[in-house]
Design a protein around this motif. Structure first.
Motif, PDB file in Angstrom:
ATOM      1  N   GLY A  45       0.776  -1.240   0.000  1.00  0.00           N
ATOM      2  CA  GLY A  45       0.000   0.000   0.000  1.00  0.00           C
ATOM      3  C   GLY A  45       0.801   1.279   0.000  1.00  0.00           C
ATOM      4  O   GLY A  45       0.218   2.359   0.136  1.00  0.00           O
ATOM      5  N   LYS A  46       2.129   1.194  -0.162  1.00  0.00           N
ATOM      6  CA  LYS A  46       2.936   2.418  -0.103  1.00  0.00           C
ATOM      7  C   LYS A  46       2.529   3.442  -1.160  1.00  0.00           C
ATOM      8  O   LYS A  46       2.306   4.615  -0.845  1.00  0.00           O
ATOM      9  CB  LYS A  46       4.423   2.088  -0.293  1.00  0.00           C
ATOM     10  CG  LYS A  46       5.071   1.306   0.826  1.00  0.00           C
ATOM     11  CD  LYS A  46       6.564   1.153   0.598  1.00  0.00           C
ATOM     12  CE  LYS A  46       6.923   0.355  -0.633  1.00  0.00           C
ATOM     13  NZ  LYS A  46       6.492  -1.052  -0.568  1.00  0.00           N
TER      14      LYS A  46
ATOM     15  N   THR B 145      -1.033   4.819  -0.723  1.00  0.00           N
ATOM     16  CA  THR B 145      -1.079   5.719   0.438  1.00  0.00           C
ATOM     17  C   THR B 145      -0.394   7.034   0.127  1.00  0.00           C
ATOM     18  O   THR B 145      -0.906   8.114   0.465  1.00  0.00           O
ATOM     19  CB  THR B 145      -0.429   5.048   1.653  1.00  0.00           C
ATOM     20  OG1 THR B 145      -1.108   3.822   1.939  1.00  0.00           O
ATOM     21  CG2 THR B 145      -0.487   5.947   2.872  1.00  0.00           C
TER      22      THR B 145
ATOM     23  N   THR C 183       3.000   1.718   6.557  1.00  0.00           N
ATOM     24  CA  THR C 183       1.646   1.264   6.223  1.00  0.00           C
ATOM     25  C   THR C 183       1.330  -0.060   6.907  1.00  0.00           C
ATOM     26  O   THR C 183       0.235  -0.247   7.448  1.00  0.00           O
ATOM     27  CB  THR C 183       1.482   1.105   4.707  1.00  0.00           C
ATOM     28  OG1 THR C 183       2.481   0.184   4.213  1.00  0.00           O
ATOM     29  CG2 THR C 183       1.613   2.438   3.992  1.00  0.00           C
TER      30      THR C 183
ATOM     31  N   ASN D 194      -1.066   3.199  12.912  1.00  0.00           N
ATOM     32  CA  ASN D 194      -2.367   2.527  12.843  1.00  0.00           C
ATOM     33  C   ASN D 194      -2.616   1.778  14.150  1.00  0.00           C
ATOM     34  O   ASN D 194      -1.987   0.762  14.430  1.00  0.00           O
ATOM     35  CB  ASN D 194      -2.376   1.566  11.662  1.00  0.00           C
ATOM     36  CG  ASN D 194      -3.722   0.874  11.460  1.00  0.00           C
ATOM     37  OD1 ASN D 194      -4.619   1.001  12.285  1.00  0.00           O
ATOM     38  ND2 ASN D 194      -3.844   0.142  10.371  1.00  0.00           N
TER      39      ASN D 194
ATOM     40  N   ASN E  55      -7.803  -1.117   1.842  1.00  0.00           N
ATOM     41  CA  ASN E  55      -7.456   0.288   1.612  1.00  0.00           C
ATOM     42  C   ASN E  55      -8.018   1.219   2.682  1.00  0.00           C
ATOM     43  O   ASN E  55      -7.708   2.415   2.667  1.00  0.00           O
ATOM     44  CB  ASN E  55      -7.945   0.738   0.231  1.00  0.00           C
ATOM     45  CG  ASN E  55      -6.929   0.445  -0.861  1.00  0.00           C
ATOM     46  OD1 ASN E  55      -5.754   0.758  -0.730  1.00  0.00           O
ATOM     47  ND2 ASN E  55      -7.392  -0.176  -1.943  1.00  0.00           N
TER      48      ASN E  55
ATOM     49  N   ASN F  83      -5.262   2.919   4.526  1.00  0.00           N
ATOM     50  CA  ASN F  83      -4.571   3.892   3.671  1.00  0.00           C
ATOM     51  C   ASN F  83      -5.376   5.185   3.559  1.00  0.00           C
ATOM     52  O   ASN F  83      -4.819   6.291   3.580  1.00  0.00           O
ATOM     53  CB  ASN F  83      -4.359   3.298   2.274  1.00  0.00           C
ATOM     54  CG  ASN F  83      -3.596   1.988   2.296  1.00  0.00           C
ATOM     55  OD1 ASN F  83      -2.800   1.748   3.195  1.00  0.00           O
ATOM     56  ND2 ASN F  83      -3.840   1.135   1.315  1.00  0.00           N
TER      57      ASN F  83
ATOM     58  N   ALA G  23      -4.405   9.105   5.341  1.00  0.00           N
ATOM     59  CA  ALA G  23      -4.425  10.331   4.544  1.00  0.00           C
ATOM     60  C   ALA G  23      -5.340  11.365   5.196  1.00  0.00           C
ATOM     61  O   ALA G  23      -5.005  12.556   5.271  1.00  0.00           O
ATOM     62  CB  ALA G  23      -4.881  10.026   3.115  1.00  0.00           C
TER      63      ALA G  23
END
Length: 443
Positions: free
Chosen positions: A101-102, A105, A173, A213, A278, A281, A285
């Motif tokens: 997911g880099k 994200t 992530t 997270n 996602n 992610n 943001a």
């Protein structure tokens, strides 16, 4: 030999870097980087003739005048120049790494922040020891924030990239099973990705900010093991997190409800992303945007307008099928969450098409077998596996009798042409080297 400060004075006059003689920007600085099959010192004269102001070289045999700048090592010089330039910047620089997911994200964060700031971000996935310094050197005095993606397949790489990008804010992530061969197993992955937290902790006097997270036990453990001065949490847990959120629709595009737990205000955002994986992610943001004082309207606009590309969680609607194109890369961690997601999607008929995972080292057979088992346990209507590693794993377990296995993509294409799939939601996922984009036209 020219010093970094002397070179920086030239960079201020010619602030564009070129590394490819086929794409020389006029009045740029050409860095003669070496590759596995070339030595760009041999192209220095060609770069000057094509319009470069100066050529940075590390072989004196190619120094043909004052416009050829001799250094000890071109790559090290490029990295040192980027470090020096970064020290002149006072803007927020968000650095991120992780197993999966880099890029998504990074693009989500950039999409959000660009609603308020003039931003610069890593282009594509140019996230290595060359791409990171090149990105840093594109930041100028007009930029107000930057987002830098950092990738690695060995330990000490993130440490190096942090020394170049010097992030003021950072996040991981997730940590999962990828590049196991280079990292030396999952503990090696944790150590390698954790180098970002190490950097933030070791520069605590500069009040570096970590976004973590709170739903991820591994990341929480890693963060708690380090002396991070300021940690901002996001996740499902409203008690500890600045931002929390849930998925309210996945059909297959995500709609997310999120809460600013500081103001206790709730918002809903419709995204152009698929995949329950996602959610984290999207939330980070939103969290970074909130922390940097963007309004909820600005944040939602950034999320809503972001369209995934580069075959990452990309939805393609054909005349008869809905495709989830996620074949930019694959590893056991990303495979598991992608398989879980299609099992939860509201669809009449679901199909899995999975290609081999690369760079698994000694774990390859076990990890491919585990993915097969995961697929078998997921409520889908059809399972198709492509590649020698999946085929070999199936032969050992007997799963080849209950699913469709093909040694090559060509074999799969021939059979799918003869037996087309229709009226289905289809996940296509595999490592980049499998080139599964060749299947799309079949559907």
């Amino acid at each position: 030999m020219i010093t970094t400060k002397q070179l920086y004075n030239l960079y201020l006059q010619y602030p564009v870097i070129s590394t490819d003689t086929r794409k020389i920007a006029p009045r740029s600085l050409f860095f003669a980087l070496k590759g596995d099959k070339f030595d760009a010192n041999t192209f220095a004269k060609q770069a000057i003739e094509a319009g470069a102001a100066y050529a940075v070289i590390d072989n004196g045999a190619y120094q043909l005048g004052d416009r050829y700048l001799l250094v000890e090592d071109v790559l090290t010089t490029l990295q040192d120049l980027a470090r020096h330039h970064r020290r002149q910047l006072t803007i927020p620089v968000i650095g991120l790494t992780g197993t999966n997911g880099k890029t998504t994200t990074k693009e989500l964060i950039n999409a959000v922040l660009s609603q308020h700031f003039k931003t610069q971000a890593t282009q594509g996935n140019l996230n290595n020891h060359i791409g990171v310094p090149l990105t840093i050197l594109t930041i100028d005095t007009t930029h107000e924030a930057a987002v830098i993606e950092m990738g690695a397949n060995h330990q000490k790489e993130i440490e190096l990239l942090c020394s170049i990008s010097q992030p003021s804010h950072g996040l991981i992530t997730n940590v999962g099973k990828a590049h196991l061969e280079g990292f030396g197993g999952i503990e090696g992955v944790k150590k390698g990705k954790g180098e970002l937290y190490d950097y933030l902790a070791s520069h605590s006097a500069e009040n570096k900010i970590a976004f973590v997270n709170s739903d991820d036990a591994v990341l929480m453990e890693m963060a708690n093991a380090r002396d991070l001065q300021t940690v901002i949490y996001y996740g499902n847990n409203k008690t500890n997190s600045l931002i929390s959120g849930i998925i309210v629709e996945n059909a297959p595009l995500l709609t997310v409800q999120w809460t600013n737990n500081k103001t206790e205000e709730n918002y809903t955002v419709k995204t152009q992303l698929t995949g329950a994986y996602n959610l984290s992610n999207i939330l980070v943001a939103i969290c970074i945007g909130t922390y940097l004082n963007l309004t909820a309207a600005e944040i939602n606009a950034g999320i809503e307008n972001y369209q995934p590309k580069n075959n990452r969680s990309q939805i393609v609607q054909t005349a008869t099928n809905t495709l989830i194109c996620d074949y930019y890369n694959a590893n056991p961690s990303s495979m598991f969450v992608a398989i879980e997601n299609i099992g939860k999607i509201d669809a009449k008929r679901r199909v899995l098409i999975l290609g081999d995972m690369f760079e698994m080292g000694q774990e390859s057979a076990a990890e491919h077998a585990a993915v097969i088992r995961k697929a078998m346990d997921t409520p889908v209507d059809e399972r198709i596996f492509i590649g020698k590693d999946f085929t070999a794993a199936a032969e050992k377990t007997g799963d080849e009798k209950t699913n469709r296995f093909y040694l090559t993509a060509e074999d799969a294409i021939a059979d799918l042409k003869a037996n087309p799939i229709k009226n289905s939601t289809i996940l296509i996922k595999g490592s980049r080297g499998m080139a599964l984009e060749r299947l799309v036209e079949l559907f």
